[in-house]
Design a protein around this motif. Sequence first.
Motif, PDB file in Angstrom:
ATOM      1  N   LEU A   1      49.055  45.691  51.887  1.00 56.72           N
ATOM      2  CA  LEU A   1      47.988  46.090  50.964  1.00 56.72           C
ATOM      3  C   LEU A   1      47.146  44.889  50.552  1.00 56.72           C
ATOM      4  O   LEU A   1      45.908  44.961  50.538  1.00 56.72           O
ATOM      5  N   SER A   2      47.796  43.785  50.223  1.00 57.51           N
ATOM      6  CA  SER A   2      47.053  42.601  49.771  1.00 57.51           C
ATOM      7  C   SER A   2      46.213  42.012  50.899  1.00 57.51           C
ATOM      8  O   SER A   2      45.077  41.592  50.683  1.00 57.51           O
ATOM      9  N   ALA A   3      46.754  41.999  52.129  1.00 61.28           N
ATOM     10  CA  ALA A   3      46.007  41.434  53.253  1.00 61.28           C
ATOM     11  C   ALA A   3      44.804  42.295  53.608  1.00 61.28           C
ATOM     12  O   ALA A   3      43.703  41.782  53.847  1.00 61.28           O
ATOM     13  N   SER A   4      44.998  43.620  53.630  1.00 59.73           N
ATOM     14  CA  SER A   4      43.895  44.516  54.002  1.00 59.73           C
ATOM     15  C   SER A   4      42.831  44.588  52.917  1.00 59.73           C
ATOM     16  O   SER A   4      41.675  44.932  53.196  1.00 59.73           O
ATOM     17  N   THR A   5      43.206  44.262  51.676  1.00 61.43           N
ATOM     18  CA  THR A   5      42.263  44.321  50.559  1.00 61.43           C
ATOM     19  C   THR A   5      41.495  43.030  50.385  1.00 61.43           C
ATOM     20  O   THR A   5      40.487  42.991  49.676  1.00 61.43           O
ATOM     21  N   GLY A  28      37.965  42.027  48.328  1.00 55.35           N
ATOM     22  CA  GLY A  28      37.958  41.096  47.207  1.00 55.35           C
ATOM     23  C   GLY A  28      36.879  40.043  47.340  1.00 55.35           C
ATOM     24  O   GLY A  28      36.188  39.703  46.375  1.00 55.35           O
ATOM     25  N   LEU A  29      36.698  39.519  48.564  1.00 54.02           N
ATOM     26  CA  LEU A  29      35.658  38.514  48.794  1.00 54.02           C
ATOM     27  C   LEU A  29      34.273  39.081  48.509  1.00 54.02           C
ATOM     28  O   LEU A  29      33.443  38.440  47.846  1.00 54.02           O
ATOM     29  N   ILE A  30      34.019  40.296  48.975  1.00 55.95           N
ATOM     30  CA  ILE A  30      32.725  40.927  48.723  1.00 55.95           C
ATOM     31  C   ILE A  30      32.531  41.182  47.234  1.00 55.95           C
ATOM     32  O   ILE A  30      31.434  41.011  46.692  1.00 55.95           O
ATOM     33  N   ALA A  31      33.604  41.571  46.553  1.00 59.63           N
ATOM     34  CA  ALA A  31      33.513  41.876  45.120  1.00 59.63           C
ATOM     35  C   ALA A  31      33.180  40.631  44.303  1.00 59.63           C
ATOM     36  O   ALA A  31      32.480  40.719  43.286  1.00 59.63           O
ATOM     37  N   ILE A  32      33.673  39.459  44.717  1.00 55.00           N
ATOM     38  CA  ILE A  32      33.347  38.222  43.990  1.00 55.00           C
ATOM     39  C   ILE A  32      31.847  37.981  44.016  1.00 55.00           C
ATOM     40  O   ILE A  32      31.217  37.726  42.982  1.00 55.00           O
ATOM     41  N   GLY A  33      31.261  38.041  45.216  1.00 58.31           N
ATOM     42  CA  GLY A  33      29.818  37.856  45.317  1.00 58.31           C
ATOM     43  C   GLY A  33      29.046  38.901  44.551  1.00 58.31           C
ATOM     44  O   GLY A  33      28.058  38.592  43.873  1.00 58.31           O
ATOM     45  N   MET A  34      29.499  40.158  44.637  1.00 60.23           N
ATOM     46  CA  MET A  34      28.828  41.230  43.917  1.00 60.23           C
ATOM     47  C   MET A  34      28.903  41.011  42.409  1.00 60.23           C
ATOM     48  O   MET A  34      27.946  41.306  41.681  1.00 60.23           O
ATOM     49  N   LEU A  91      41.700  49.804  42.523  1.00 58.31           N
ATOM     50  CA  LEU A  91      41.192  50.745  43.517  1.00 58.31           C
ATOM     51  C   LEU A  91      42.079  50.755  44.761  1.00 58.31           C
ATOM     52  O   LEU A  91      42.339  51.819  45.336  1.00 58.31           O
ATOM     53  N   ALA A  92      42.557  49.589  45.177  1.00 57.15           N
ATOM     54  CA  ALA A  92      43.414  49.520  46.359  1.00 57.15           C
ATOM     55  C   ALA A  92      44.727  50.258  46.136  1.00 57.15           C
ATOM     56  O   ALA A  92      45.208  50.979  47.021  1.00 57.15           O
ATOM     57  N   VAL A  93      45.307  50.108  44.950  1.00 59.22           N
ATOM     58  CA  VAL A  93      46.572  50.775  44.643  1.00 59.22           C
ATOM     59  C   VAL A  93      46.389  52.288  44.596  1.00 59.22           C
ATOM     60  O   VAL A  93      47.232  53.045  45.093  1.00 59.22           O
TER      61      VAL A  93
END
Length: 332
Positions: free
Chosen positions: A50-54, A58-64, A280-282
Motif C-alpha cells: 500500500l505504501s509503495a503504490s501510494t 503522495g509526490l503529486i499531492a505535495i506539489g498540489m 484515501l489509500a486506506v
Amino acid sequence: MSPVARPTQEPSVWKRRIQSQGALAALALLLLFGGLRYDEFLGTQNIAFLSASTSKFGLIAIGMAFVIMSGGIDLSVGTVAVLASVVAAQLSHHGVIPAMVGGVAAGLLAGLFNGIAIARFKLMPFVVTLCTFIAARGLALAISNRETVAISYETGFDQLADGVLLGVPVPVWIAGLAFALGALALRFSRFGRGVLAVGGNEEAARLMGLPVERIKVSVYALSGALAGLAGVLLAAQTSGSPTEGAGWELIAIAAVVVGGTLLTGGEGSILNTLTGVLLLAVILNMINFENGYTDGPHLTLGSYWQTIVRGAFLLAVVVLQAKLTRRGAAVH
C-alpha cells in the motif's frame, strides 16, 4: 484575554483543529477497524504494498498542496506524470539516472510553462493547466506512438519500484524524503512563508515586497517536477503507458483538501496532506479487502466504487471547509 477577544479566537482554533486533526482521527479509526475485521490488513506485506503504490500519489499531492496554498490549482499533474513516465521508460535503456533526470525534466518544463503563463500573462490557473492537461496527454501519445513503452530491466530501472532499502520499499523512501523536505520548506523557509502570504492576500504580499510572480512560477514548477518524479515511479512500477493517469489530479486535490488545506489558499500543511493521502489509500484498500471478505456478512463493491468514494470524500470536505470558513467570517 478580554471578553470581546475570546469569542473571536476560539472558533478559529476550533476550525484549525477540525481541519488538521479530523483526517488523522479518521485514519486511526479506519486502521483499527480494518485490523480487527480483515486478516493481514495490518500485515507487513499489505502495508509495504500500500505504501509503495501510494508513493506516486503522495509526490503529486505535495506539489498540489503548494499550488493550492498559493491560491492556484493544477489540473495537469496526471497527464504530466504520464508524459514523464513515457520519457523515463524510453530513457531507462541508458540507465537509472538519465531516466530519472529525463522524467523530472519533462515535468519541470510543463510546470514552468504553467507558472509563466499564469504569473507573467495573468491567465487563469484553471484554463492554463487544463490546456497543459490536454497537451501533455497528446504529447505522450505522440512520443510513444500510442503504444506502451517497455522499460529496461538490465539497467536496474525497475528497482526504483521493486527495490527495498533497510526493509522499506524504495518508493516510500523517495516520497518520505519529499514530504520531509516539503514540510521543512513550508514551515521554516522564506519560500514557504511567501507561498502562504501570496495565497492569503496576493496584493498585501506584493505591498510587502514579496516576489509574487516568482513564487507563483516556483510552485507550479515544483508541482510539475514532482509529477515528473511520480511518472518515473509509475514507469518503474509498470511501464511507460500513455493511457495511465486518469483522475490523478482529482486524487491529489482530494488528498490535499482532506488534509485540511483551504481551497482559497493561504493555509495548509504538508504533513496533513500526507495524512490525507494515507486516508484515501486506506479507504480504497479497505474496499478491496471487503470484496474478498468471507468470514461474515459483507458488501460486494465494484471498482467504480473507488471513484465514487473519492468524489464523495472530496465533496464532504469541501462542504465542511465552506461552513467553517463562513462561520469564521461571521464571527470576525
